[in-house]
Design a protein around this motif. Structure first.
Motif, short mmCIF file in Angstrom:
data_model
loop_
_atom_site.label_atom_id
_atom_site.label_comp_id
_atom_site.label_asym_id
_atom_site.label_seq_id
_atom_site.Cartn_x
_atom_site.Cartn_y
_atom_site.Cartn_z
N VAL D 161 24.55 -36.58 38.47
CA VAL D 161 23.53 -36.04 38.81
C VAL D 161 23.67 -34.51 38.06
CG1 VAL D 161 22.12 -34.90 40.52
CG2 VAL D 161 22.73 -37.15 40.83
N SER D 162 24.81 -34.03 37.96
CA SER D 162 25.36 -32.79 37.59
C SER D 162 25.42 -32.58 36.02
CB SER D 162 26.53 -32.37 38.25
OG SER D 162 26.35 -32.38 39.69
N PHE D 163 25.11 -33.85 35.21
CA PHE D 163 25.76 -34.16 33.97
C PHE D 163 24.76 -33.20 32.96
CE2 PHE D 163 25.44 -35.36 29.61
CZ PHE D 163 26.74 -35.62 29.15
N GLY D 164 23.82 -32.28 33.47
CA GLY D 164 23.29 -31.46 32.68
C GLY D 164 24.15 -30.05 32.57
N HIS D 165 25.07 -29.99 33.40
CA HIS D 165 26.08 -28.94 33.46
C HIS D 165 27.35 -29.26 32.74
CE1 HIS D 165 22.91 -26.74 35.53
NE2 HIS D 165 22.70 -27.62 36.36
N ALA D 166 27.39 -30.39 31.95
CA ALA D 166 28.65 -30.34 31.40
C ALA D 166 28.59 -29.63 30.30
CB ALA D 166 28.56 -31.88 30.28
N THR D 167 30.07 -28.81 30.16
CA THR D 167 30.24 -27.76 29.11
C THR D 167 30.22 -28.31 27.73
OG1 THR D 167 31.87 -26.88 30.63
CG2 THR D 167 31.75 -25.82 28.68
N ILE D 168 29.26 -27.90 27.15
CA ILE D 168 29.32 -28.16 25.41
C ILE D 168 29.49 -27.00 24.66
CG2 ILE D 168 27.43 -30.17 25.71
CD1 ILE D 168 25.34 -28.36 24.28
N ALA D 169 29.46 -25.86 25.23
CA ALA D 169 29.70 -24.55 24.38
C ALA D 169 30.93 -23.70 25.05
CB ALA D 169 28.25 -23.86 24.25
N VAL D 170 32.06 -24.07 25.01
CA VAL D 170 33.22 -23.37 25.83
C VAL D 170 32.94 -21.89 25.32
CG1 VAL D 170 34.80 -23.99 24.19
CG2 VAL D 170 35.74 -23.76 26.47
N GLY D 171 33.21 -21.07 26.30
CA GLY D 171 33.16 -19.75 26.26
C GLY D 171 31.59 -19.28 26.06
N GLY D 172 30.73 -19.98 26.33
CA GLY D 172 29.56 -19.95 26.34
C GLY D 172 28.84 -19.00 27.16
N ARG D 173 27.52 -18.80 27.30
CA ARG D 173 26.57 -17.87 28.30
C ARG D 173 26.62 -18.63 29.79
NH1 ARG D 173 21.68 -15.39 25.16
NH2 ARG D 173 23.08 -14.74 23.32
N THR D 174 26.64 -17.71 30.83
CA THR D 174 26.67 -18.07 32.14
C THR D 174 25.35 -19.02 32.35
OG1 THR D 174 28.07 -16.26 32.96
CG2 THR D 174 26.54 -17.43 34.48
N CYS D 175 25.40 -20.09 33.08
CA CYS D 175 24.27 -20.90 33.61
C CYS D 175 23.94 -20.54 35.01
CB CYS D 175 24.63 -22.39 33.54
SG CYS D 175 23.45 -23.49 33.91
N LEU D 176 22.50 -21.10 35.24
CA LEU D 176 22.23 -20.72 36.69
C LEU D 176 23.17 -21.10 37.70
CD1 LEU D 176 20.49 -23.49 37.87
CD2 LEU D 176 18.75 -22.50 36.45
N CYS D 177 24.06 -22.28 37.22
CA CYS D 177 24.70 -22.98 38.25
C CYS D 177 26.08 -22.27 38.51
CB CYS D 177 25.26 -24.64 37.80
SG CYS D 177 26.46 -24.32 36.36
N GLY D 178 26.12 -21.25 37.55
CA GLY D 178 27.61 -20.51 37.77
C GLY D 178 28.46 -20.61 36.61
N ASN D 179 28.41 -22.07 36.24
CA ASN D 179 29.31 -22.36 35.23
C ASN D 179 29.14 -21.62 33.80
OD1 ASN D 179 31.24 -23.86 33.63
ND2 ASN D 179 30.23 -25.52 33.36
N VAL D 180 29.81 -21.74 32.79
CA VAL D 180 29.30 -21.19 31.46
C VAL D 180 29.47 -22.28 30.56
CG1 VAL D 180 30.59 -18.98 31.91
CG2 VAL D 180 31.96 -20.65 31.19
N GLY D 181 28.54 -22.19 29.50
CA GLY D 181 28.42 -22.86 28.32
C GLY D 181 27.69 -24.40 28.51
N CYS D 182 26.99 -24.52 29.82
CA CYS D 182 26.54 -25.91 30.16
C CYS D 182 25.52 -26.27 29.33
CB CYS D 182 25.85 -25.65 31.66
SG CYS D 182 26.81 -25.33 33.22
N ALA D 183 25.37 -27.48 29.07
CA ALA D 183 24.36 -28.26 28.23
C ALA D 183 23.07 -27.32 28.62
CB ALA D 183 24.25 -29.75 28.50
#
Lengths: 327, 327, 327, 327
Positions: D161-183
């Motif tokens: 279910v969380s695959f949309g938050h796979a990191t595809i751009a390491v060092g990228g921008r913060t996502c609404l989920c708190g992770n960075v560089g999410c798809a």
């Protein structure tokens, strides 16, 4: 020569400013003219009226020269050579020739971004230095350069003026200039606003998203500072990025021009406490300089209120000094 | 003055070159001296012997001046001011003073990276231009700049010389200079070799990996060109990256210095057919220039064989011309 | 069933390992066979000889099943389906059919990367968990996944096995697999070695450059750790990058598979003290999980000595359990 | 069993949808309920009223089961376990228990992102495949996964279910989920809108800037497509980026899950002609698959009109089939 004075103009897209300037850079009197969307001939007539008024008020004998700052590609001894679409008729207008014929004193023109740097060099934060870089962080990223005690001047007229479009992020986003990854795509009030709008569009939890989710058009650089003050994570992240990118831009300027001092101007500088110490630290860490212990200070502009007027006057002052007979 | 000649030295880490140069830049005679790991005093004695020999051969009357190119931070009227660790004793050595006292002609010093550009400006591919940028793509990325018909010269002596360390990849890898994301980290023979070694270490299928998997230390820039010629995917990818990054570096140089022409030197230029047209296309597409139709040609250096010697001579020539009485 | 035992094989490119394994995962006896460059028929004969030897030593009655781990795309009830070029003849070889016919016990095959994860799940650091991700940081980045108490198994046989080629750096470098920006391009011993070789090629001052400048082929992951211990700036930078990229890879694995525990194996884990705490911190900060307070532990593999053998045995054990009559 | 029917609910933040579904996936009748900001108890009463109405209309005998799709972390045999702040009271509500007690038929719950994939797998574009990945490109990036003919199900409930938050751009921008560089930071309608807003803020010349410079809040994904159709450079650049990033996300999904087919849903798919062929080409070029010639088709969702309802029904159908006595 103590009674001599100078006249400076700062032609902008929406209004033109004029100022009577003393030898020491104090601005005695200013005038504003709407530039509107009229042809430049109309603006010019208003500028002449201001000149007449100033001559009447100051007396005709003291006028030592006139400087004109304008946007675009500017030829010092002519006027604007290139300014697509903004002010109809300005590109063909021999400002210097017309004004010298009328007033009988030296006239020189200068790009307005470069003017801000000349103002600081002659009258402000970079006084006394021969090698200076100035950046204006506004809607874009303006630049001006003094090297060896003279404004950088090139055959094709853009020397030092386009530095805001140095590529600092190869492979980066397209800039309004057509290039990609320009400093201006990252280091300008608009770039920071664009970044905030992106986070808001993506609904990243933030005081910015809360306040501007329904009105992203109202976000400004100030929004960022308020977010940082409120401890907002997104605001802090964007500020950090801005700080790093501004630092990298200044390091690049140092490696290109070897200045003794860097001066920053523009709206965001009102909040410089939020980033200037970090930018200085970045530069202290990463910039090559000789001698090694030397600090290259990054200073706030002091003459931003009249940057264009004073920079234009600085330009013509330099020209007059160049042509003065040796004593 | 037709019989006058100049003496140029090019001091390197392993050997020092000297040349007798005519007014028109033809090199009549060259000498090589081992620089070794000896103190600079020893090298200096050998340089003096060469000068004596040249004077004996050419006759004492025609010598018009001496130029010295050296690595590091160089003060034109002194010698090397900063060159960490490479040649013991060179930092304190008053080259100009000593040589002027001995020979009675003007002596000037110059950074060797800048010298390559002066050589092209005065005698090579940039002859006749007042605004020139030169880049030397070697183990690092050397640079030199001519603005307004004069070598860029700053109070702190590094003007234009450090441009290879402009940040073109903010957030990028650490450079040998201590900065991050420098052009030199991407645009130099060593950077390209480093990239190839990375692919080889990761065993990416490639003619490069096949040939050098067991001896990555033997990879050179030539390896890349051979790979491209063999149609190798990895080689093409690395060449594309190099081309883009070199293009971005030149665009940055144009936005910083506004040159009329850019000259490229260095080992990889022997294979310039593989990338120069693409670099020119990148620059044509992305560089701002005025007038718009203007092409800023990117040319191959023509005087690389004697770049340091000729650039040093160009430097002292300019100084002599500056001090010549007006006629 | 207490006397029952299992036989596991781990077929590698250069040698094949066999082991007699007890029900509880203790390895009673191992054998090594050179795989060499011979055809697989030859290797197979040697494997049969080992099986005979094991049966002779352990007695014929207790053998409960045989597991075979092999590189490439593996079909559990057949053998290797795809393994370009490495072991001639292996792709067509019906391992399971041949061995079941000969020994009369269940035989199952498994990819060796997945086997490492099964070994940990059944006998090692992930015992007792139904959702497990295992990564092997070796020359590449191997992976295996357990979901809902079963090894992930897909129609096209690569389920979970290719996860090391998840794109974590869109626009990044080409991987040996042909994709770009794979985790493996950044998170593997070879990737780290490649990065060090790049810094060495660019002569960035570093203990690594000093020690290996003349022999970049000798750099290993250990070199990095030694550099970090010596306080070297470059080593620390590369280690930080590795740590962040490994963290991002694990976060991606968590978002893809929702494991209860992650197990890391491979050579660099011998130095895990240098990065594991930072990787755990990265994951604690960035990975989504429910419940929120839940920590997803990142553990060191415990059974790396016999990973392939034990994973293969775990695979056949699971198959036997699946087909056991309900009690 | 030909007369049997199923009831599906799709609980959303603003409204809840219900549908009567035949065995073959045809939707016979739908109802809408405002979810509003009321407590979930109120919504629940409305859902019960719909169930009563459906039973009255269809007759009580044929109801075979009820499926409920809901946002957040969903436990199939309970209800919503985690959904911060959106629908008060929903987290504690034992949906399945209450509804089974009342209706006497099996009830199952499912995450709404996963439901979209189940709908396609059972009734739509992925019918007949055992390994399927579905992505919903909406305001975020939803995901669902079928592996081995079963929805991926994990102990901690977030599997796939969380695959949309796979990191595809390491060092990228913060996502609404708190992770960075999410798809999701790059591949979602909102991400594309955010990117357009950035260009508009920076005044990059573009049909988008012209049309929305004064109202950036009105930009939508459609804006991008209109720009591309008008030949706008910025629109084309953003579309290319979106295409590449979507391609990289799908490649990552393939490397993680090894699907036979990928199904895309969501608003932007109405304009799929503008990017789907390019995405397929990216995947054909970069995704590892076995056998090599195999194409992994990327298909448009066919059942988006009732995705939640149908996916929920597919979920309970599968549960009923699992518990059916073997014949």
């Amino acid at each position: 020569m103590s009674a001599s004075w100078w006249l400076g103009f700062d032609i902008g897209g929406t209004r033109t400013k004029a100022g009577v300037v003393s030898e020491d850079g104090s601005v005695r009197r200013t005038h504003l003219v709407e530039t509107g969307h009229e042809s430049f001939e109309v603006v010019w007539e208003r500028m002449l009226a201001i000149a007449d008024e100033a001559l009447a008020a100051e007396g005709p004998d003291g006028l030592a020269g006139v400087g004109i700052a304008a946007p675009g590609v500017v030829e010092p001894t002519f006027g604007v050579r290139n300014l697509p679409g903004k002010v109809p008729g300005i590109e063909d207008f021999p400002m210097r020739e017309r004004l010298e014929a009328r007033l009988g004193v030296p006239v020189r023109c200068i790009n307005d971004g470069a003017a801000a740097t000349l103002a600081e060099w002659r009258f402000g934060a970079a006084r006394g230095h021969d090698d200076v870089v100035g950046l204006t962080i506004g809607t874009g990223l303006g630049a001006g350069t003094i090297i060896g005690g003279r404004p950088l001047q090139t055959t094709n007229l853009a020397g030092g003026v386009s530095f805001g479009h140095a590529t600092i992020a190869v492979g980066g986003r397209t800039c309004l200039c057509g290039n990609v990854g320009c400093a201006e795509t990252l280091v300008s009030a608009n770039a920071v606003v664009g970044r905030m709008r992106d986070y808001v569009a993506r609904k990243v939890p933030s005081t910015i998203t809360e306040a501007y989710g329904h009105d992203p058009g109202a976000i400004t650089f100030r929004t960022l500072v308020e977010g940082v003050d409120a401890g907002d994570r997104v605001a802090k992240e964007i500020m950090q990025q801005f700080t790093r990118d501004l630092g990298a831009t200044i390091v690049t300027a140092i490696h290109a021009y070897d200045p003794e001092v860097v001066v920053l101007a523009g709206g965001p500088m009102a909040q410089a406490d939020h980033f200037l110490p970090q930018v200085q630290a970045y530069v202290d860490r990463y910039a090559f300089r000789y001698p090694k212990e030397r600090i290259i200070p990054i200073r706030r502009a002091e003459r931003s209120d009249h940057a264009g007027v004073l920079g234009a006057v600085a330009r013509v002052m330099q020209s007059v000094a160049d042509h003065a007979p040796a004593t």
